[in-house]
Design an enzyme around this catalytic site. Sequence first.
Site, PDB file in Angstrom:
ATOM      1  N   GLY A   1       0.688  -1.295   0.508  1.00  0.00           N
ATOM      2  CA  GLY A   1      -0.284  -0.206  -0.222  1.00  0.00           C
ATOM      3  C   GLY A   1       0.765   1.305   0.117  1.00  0.00           C
TER       4      GLY A   1
ATOM      5  N   GLU B   1       3.398  -8.219  -1.515  1.00  0.00           N
ATOM      6  CA  GLU B   1       1.582  -8.838  -0.928  1.00  0.00           C
ATOM      7  C   GLU B   1       1.483 -10.270  -0.891  1.00  0.00           C
ATOM      8  OE1 GLU B   1       1.950  -5.965  -2.490  1.00  0.00           O
ATOM      9  OE2 GLU B   1       0.420  -4.515  -2.012  1.00  0.00           O
TER      10      GLU B   1
ATOM     11  N   GLU C   1       1.720   1.957  -3.371  1.00  0.00           N
ATOM     12  CA  GLU C   1       0.373   1.950  -4.669  1.00  0.00           C
ATOM     13  C   GLU C   1       0.299   4.049  -3.745  1.00  0.00           C
ATOM     14  OE1 GLU C   1      -1.622  -0.738  -2.562  1.00  0.00           O
ATOM     15  OE2 GLU C   1      -2.506  -2.003  -4.512  1.00  0.00           O
TER      16      GLU C   1
END
Length: 242
Positions: free
Chosen positions: A95, A118, A98
Amino acid sequence: MLQITLNRPHARNALSKTLLSEVADTLNIASEDPEVRCIVLTGDNEAFSAGADIKEMPEEGIPMFADASRLTAWKTIEQFRKPIVAAVNGYALGGGCELALLCDIVICGENAQFGTPEIKIAAFPGDGGTQRLPRLIGKARAMYMVLTGERINAEVACNWGLVSEVLPSGETVNRALEIAETIAEYSPIALEMAKAEILMSFSKPLDESLSLERQMLLWQTEDHDEGIKAFVEKRQPRYIGR
Ligand code: CAA
């Protein structure tokens, strides 16, 4: 201009639900504040962010990913209309990577490492990573990152187009602030339109986005008149954001 510093150093700035909401709340306030023309987003020297808080996962499991406040926070960041400059040092993983992908300009320190690990916890970058990465760096590189979970260093991230500049890590925040200061001099409405137009290229077919670009170009603003006038009169423009 506003600097947002992710500050959970004990967890490598992992994006707990609280931290993610705090970022979104700050952006919501910033979007209403005409004094804020540009955001600088950073972490610390060890980590920009190590991604979603894995320690929150066992408690909440899958529902955590569908949690309304989490999804709203990501939407807020994604839809923020003012420019965001990221200064990434250390880890930008999952994240955190991201989040960097949602920033408009990303510069990073020589110690930066980007990755989507992930897969190692039997997941995938589901906060936009599987869609934004291939659009930014191409399918083969995105597949490499997502399927192996291997990290890439600053030099590779720059060669692949994830970041625009690599600097010694101690210089990244000042450089990001310098870029933000340049941006903050310009017309807020022109910046908003320019950002929206570039982002359209990722979401719309070319013929549609070209036609929308043309329409936006024809949308005359007082700031545009002022920019032209100031150029002719050899003075600094005074932009009002209309
Ligand atoms: N969530 C929660 N805590 C984290 C974390 C994370 N993502 N990343 C690091 N931490 C914590 C560690 O558990 C550790 O805490 P303790 O001191 O209490 O043990 C502390 O931060 C420091 O971490 P390390 O000791 O591991 O520090 P390091 O410098 O050796 O390694 C690291 C840093 C490479 C980031 C490593 O911690 C790591 O691999 N973290 C996990 C990264 C990751 O998998 N991110 C993706 C998460 S999933 C996601 O974003 C989205 C999704 O699933 C859809």
